[in-house]
Scaffold this motif. Structure first.
Motif, PDB file in Angstrom:
ATOM      1  N   ASN A 179      46.424  35.033  36.313  1.00  0.00           N
ATOM      2  CA  ASN A 179      45.644  34.879  37.539  1.00  0.00           C
ATOM      3  C   ASN A 179      44.985  36.182  37.994  1.00  0.00           C
ATOM      4  O   ASN A 179      44.932  36.477  39.193  1.00  0.00           O
ATOM      5  CB  ASN A 179      46.502  34.297  38.668  1.00  0.00           C
ATOM      6  N   LEU A 180      44.513  36.972  37.030  1.00  0.00           N
ATOM      7  CA  LEU A 180      43.793  38.223  37.284  1.00  0.00           C
ATOM      8  C   LEU A 180      44.649  39.265  38.003  1.00  0.00           C
ATOM      9  O   LEU A 180      44.155  40.100  38.742  1.00  0.00           O
ATOM     10  CB  LEU A 180      42.499  37.952  38.059  1.00  0.00           C
ATOM     11  N   ARG A 181      45.935  39.258  37.750  1.00  0.00           N
ATOM     12  CA  ARG A 181      46.890  40.182  38.375  1.00  0.00           C
ATOM     13  C   ARG A 181      47.631  40.964  37.285  1.00  0.00           C
ATOM     14  O   ARG A 181      47.946  40.422  36.235  1.00  0.00           O
ATOM     15  CB  ARG A 181      47.883  39.398  39.214  1.00  0.00           C
ATOM     16  N   THR A 182      47.882  42.241  37.574  1.00  0.00           N
ATOM     17  CA  THR A 182      48.639  43.084  36.653  1.00  0.00           C
ATOM     18  C   THR A 182      49.779  43.767  37.399  1.00  0.00           C
ATOM     19  O   THR A 182      49.763  43.882  38.621  1.00  0.00           O
ATOM     20  CB  THR A 182      47.760  44.184  36.009  1.00  0.00           C
ATOM     21  N   THR A 183      50.744  44.239  36.652  1.00  0.00           N
ATOM     22  CA  THR A 183      51.801  45.085  37.196  1.00  0.00           C
ATOM     23  C   THR A 183      51.861  46.338  36.339  1.00  0.00           C
ATOM     24  O   THR A 183      51.667  46.280  35.118  1.00  0.00           O
ATOM     25  CB  THR A 183      53.162  44.367  37.236  1.00  0.00           C
ATOM     26  N   SER A 184      52.095  47.460  36.987  1.00  0.00           N
ATOM     27  CA  SER A 184      52.194  48.744  36.292  1.00  0.00           C
ATOM     28  C   SER A 184      53.413  49.485  36.811  1.00  0.00           C
ATOM     29  O   SER A 184      53.629  49.562  38.029  1.00  0.00           O
ATOM     30  CB  SER A 184      50.942  49.598  36.523  1.00  0.00           C
ATOM     31  N   SER A 185      54.201  50.010  35.889  1.00  0.00           N
ATOM     32  CA  SER A 185      55.400  50.760  36.249  1.00  0.00           C
ATOM     33  C   SER A 185      55.263  52.205  35.787  1.00  0.00           C
ATOM     34  O   SER A 185      54.917  52.464  34.632  1.00  0.00           O
ATOM     35  CB  SER A 185      56.645  50.145  35.609  1.00  0.00           C
ATOM     36  N   HIS A 186      55.535  53.109  36.698  1.00  0.00           N
ATOM     37  CA  HIS A 186      55.563  54.537  36.392  1.00  0.00           C
ATOM     38  C   HIS A 186      56.882  54.796  35.681  1.00  0.00           C
ATOM     39  O   HIS A 186      57.959  54.594  36.262  1.00  0.00           O
ATOM     40  CB  HIS A 186      55.455  55.334  37.692  1.00  0.00           C
ATOM     41  N   GLY A 232      42.622  38.821  45.922  1.00  0.00           N
ATOM     42  CA  GLY A 232      42.546  39.934  46.856  1.00  0.00           C
ATOM     43  C   GLY A 232      43.844  40.176  47.606  1.00  0.00           C
ATOM     44  O   GLY A 232      43.831  40.650  48.734  1.00  0.00           O
ATOM     45  N   GLU A 233      44.975  39.878  46.982  1.00  0.00           N
ATOM     46  CA  GLU A 233      46.276  40.009  47.644  1.00  0.00           C
ATOM     47  C   GLU A 233      46.948  41.354  47.391  1.00  0.00           C
ATOM     48  O   GLU A 233      48.074  41.576  47.844  1.00  0.00           O
ATOM     49  CB  GLU A 233      47.192  38.866  47.207  1.00  0.00           C
ATOM     50  N   ALA A 234      46.293  42.228  46.643  1.00  0.00           N
ATOM     51  CA  ALA A 234      46.828  43.562  46.357  1.00  0.00           C
ATOM     52  C   ALA A 234      45.640  44.481  46.086  1.00  0.00           C
ATOM     53  O   ALA A 234      44.490  44.038  46.068  1.00  0.00           O
ATOM     54  CB  ALA A 234      47.765  43.504  45.148  1.00  0.00           C
ATOM     55  N   PHE A 235      45.930  45.746  45.901  1.00  0.00           N
ATOM     56  CA  PHE A 235      44.872  46.678  45.522  1.00  0.00           C
ATOM     57  C   PHE A 235      44.170  46.163  44.273  1.00  0.00           C
ATOM     58  O   PHE A 235      44.821  45.704  43.334  1.00  0.00           O
ATOM     59  CB  PHE A 235      45.456  48.057  45.168  1.00  0.00           C
ATOM     60  N   SER A 236      42.845  46.259  44.247  1.00  0.00           N
ATOM     61  CA  SER A 236      42.117  45.984  43.009  1.00  0.00           C
ATOM     62  C   SER A 236      42.152  47.262  42.174  1.00  0.00           C
ATOM     63  O   SER A 236      42.443  48.347  42.697  1.00  0.00           O
ATOM     64  CB  SER A 236      40.670  45.597  43.315  1.00  0.00           C
ATOM     65  N   PRO A 237      41.845  47.172  40.891  1.00  0.00           N
ATOM     66  CA  PRO A 237      41.799  48.398  40.082  1.00  0.00           C
ATOM     67  C   PRO A 237      40.843  49.452  40.659  1.00  0.00           C
ATOM     68  O   PRO A 237      41.165  50.644  40.672  1.00  0.00           O
ATOM     69  CB  PRO A 237      41.346  47.894  38.714  1.00  0.00           C
ATOM     70  N   THR A 238      39.692  49.020  41.176  1.00  0.00           N
ATOM     71  CA  THR A 238      38.767  50.006  41.746  1.00  0.00           C
ATOM     72  C   THR A 238      39.278  50.548  43.083  1.00  0.00           C
ATOM     73  O   THR A 238      38.997  51.695  43.429  1.00  0.00           O
ATOM     74  CB  THR A 238      37.346  49.425  41.888  1.00  0.00           C
ATOM     75  N   ASP A 239      40.045  49.751  43.835  1.00  0.00           N
ATOM     76  CA  ASP A 239      40.703  50.269  45.044  1.00  0.00           C
ATOM     77  C   ASP A 239      41.655  51.404  44.669  1.00  0.00           C
ATOM     78  O   ASP A 239      41.753  52.410  45.378  1.00  0.00           O
ATOM     79  CB  ASP A 239      41.530  49.190  45.746  1.00  0.00           C
ATOM     80  N   LEU A 240      42.372  51.217  43.579  1.00  0.00           N
ATOM     81  CA  LEU A 240      43.325  52.239  43.138  1.00  0.00           C
ATOM     82  C   LEU A 240      42.609  53.534  42.770  1.00  0.00           C
ATOM     83  O   LEU A 240      43.103  54.627  43.064  1.00  0.00           O
ATOM     84  CB  LEU A 240      44.164  51.726  41.962  1.00  0.00           C
ATOM     85  N   VAL A 241      41.441  53.430  42.141  1.00  0.00           N
ATOM     86  CA  VAL A 241      40.657  54.625  41.814  1.00  0.00           C
ATOM     87  C   VAL A 241      40.249  55.340  43.098  1.00  0.00           C
ATOM     88  O   VAL A 241      40.407  56.569  43.223  1.00  0.00           O
ATOM     89  CB  VAL A 241      39.409  54.268  40.970  1.00  0.00           C
ATOM     90  N   ALA A 242      39.730  54.581  44.062  1.00  0.00           N
ATOM     91  CA  ALA A 242      39.290  55.186  45.322  1.00  0.00           C
ATOM     92  C   ALA A 242      40.470  55.813  46.064  1.00  0.00           C
ATOM     93  O   ALA A 242      40.370  56.930  46.589  1.00  0.00           O
ATOM     94  CB  ALA A 242      38.603  54.131  46.188  1.00  0.00           C
ATOM     95  N   SER A 243      41.590  55.120  46.094  1.00  0.00           N
ATOM     96  CA  SER A 243      42.789  55.644  46.736  1.00  0.00           C
ATOM     97  C   SER A 243      43.277  56.906  46.028  1.00  0.00           C
ATOM     98  O   SER A 243      43.706  57.866  46.674  1.00  0.00           O
ATOM     99  CB  SER A 243      43.889  54.580  46.729  1.00  0.00           C
ATOM    100  N   ALA A 244      43.199  56.904  44.701  1.00  0.00           N
ATOM    101  CA  ALA A 244      43.633  58.061  43.924  1.00  0.00           C
ATOM    102  C   ALA A 244      42.824  59.304  44.282  1.00  0.00           C
ATOM    103  O   ALA A 244      43.367  60.414  44.311  1.00  0.00           O
ATOM    104  CB  ALA A 244      43.529  57.766  42.424  1.00  0.00           C
ATOM    105  N   LEU A 245      41.539  59.130  44.565  1.00  0.00           N
ATOM    106  CA  LEU A 245      40.720  60.281  44.931  1.00  0.00           C
ATOM    107  C   LEU A 245      41.252  60.931  46.207  1.00  0.00           C
ATOM    108  O   LEU A 245      41.471  62.143  46.257  1.00  0.00           O
ATOM    109  CB  LEU A 245      39.250  59.885  45.088  1.00  0.00           C
ATOM    110  N   ASN A 282      36.392  36.842  41.693  1.00  0.00           N
ATOM    111  CA  ASN A 282      37.222  35.746  41.186  1.00  0.00           C
ATOM    112  C   ASN A 282      38.717  35.896  41.411  1.00  0.00           C
ATOM    113  O   ASN A 282      39.503  35.149  40.851  1.00  0.00           O
ATOM    114  CB  ASN A 282      36.965  35.501  39.685  1.00  0.00           C
ATOM    115  N   GLY A 283      39.129  36.890  42.195  1.00  0.00           N
ATOM    116  CA  GLY A 283      40.557  37.097  42.421  1.00  0.00           C
ATOM    117  C   GLY A 283      41.020  36.598  43.771  1.00  0.00           C
ATOM    118  O   GLY A 283      40.265  36.019  44.551  1.00  0.00           O
TER     119      GLY A 283
END
Length: 134
Positions: free
Chosen positions: A11-18, A37-50, A34-35
């Motif tokens: 359903n267009l969702r991923t999980t990532s573990s450090h 929007g219940e969590a950060f999107s990959p591009t949200d994570l890039v923006a947040s990372a900055l 098409n998602g």
């Protein structure tokens, strides 16, 4: 050795573990792509990372100079382009309740932020608008 282990959840969702810390994040496609929007999107994570990277490097400089960054916060606005769909601009608005009074230190912190690894890694076509409201 890998830094992150990720899996597709459907359903267009991923999980990532450090791997080192075991901390986990979930990403979800945005509603306009098409998602759910219940969590950060990959591009949200890039923006947040900055923003996080900028403050981390500012923190290193601050610690070296016995300056406290208490009260520093920021807001991130991600602006998407289309054709192709990509991040067009990241706007970061920094706010600091009680900034250090030394103008030279303020400039050193701003310079540190602008030269963080994420800022230097983003493609030059991604506009970085950084507002230091202090």
């Amino acid at each position: 050795m890998p830094t992150i282990k990720s899996s597709y959840l459907g359903n267009l969702r991923t999980t990532s573990s450090h791997i080192q810390s075991g901390k986990t994040i979930i990403s979800d496609a945005p509603v306009d792509n098409n998602g759910k929007g219940e969590a950060f999107s990959p591009t949200d994570l890039v923006a947040s990372a900055l923003g996080s990277c900028m403050v981390t490097i500012m923190g290193i400089v601050a610690e070296r100079n016995n300056v406290s960054l208490d009260g520093l916060d920021w807001e991130v606005t991600k602006i998407m382009d289309s054709n192709p769909r990509k991040i067009g601009e990241i706007v970061i608005d920094f706010h600091w309740e009680d900034p250090v009074s030394d103008p030279a230190m303020i400039q050193k912190l701003k310079n540190a932020a602008r030269t963080c690894p994420v800022a230097l890694s983003l493609d030059p076509s991604v506009k970085q608008t950084i507002n230091f409201n202090f």
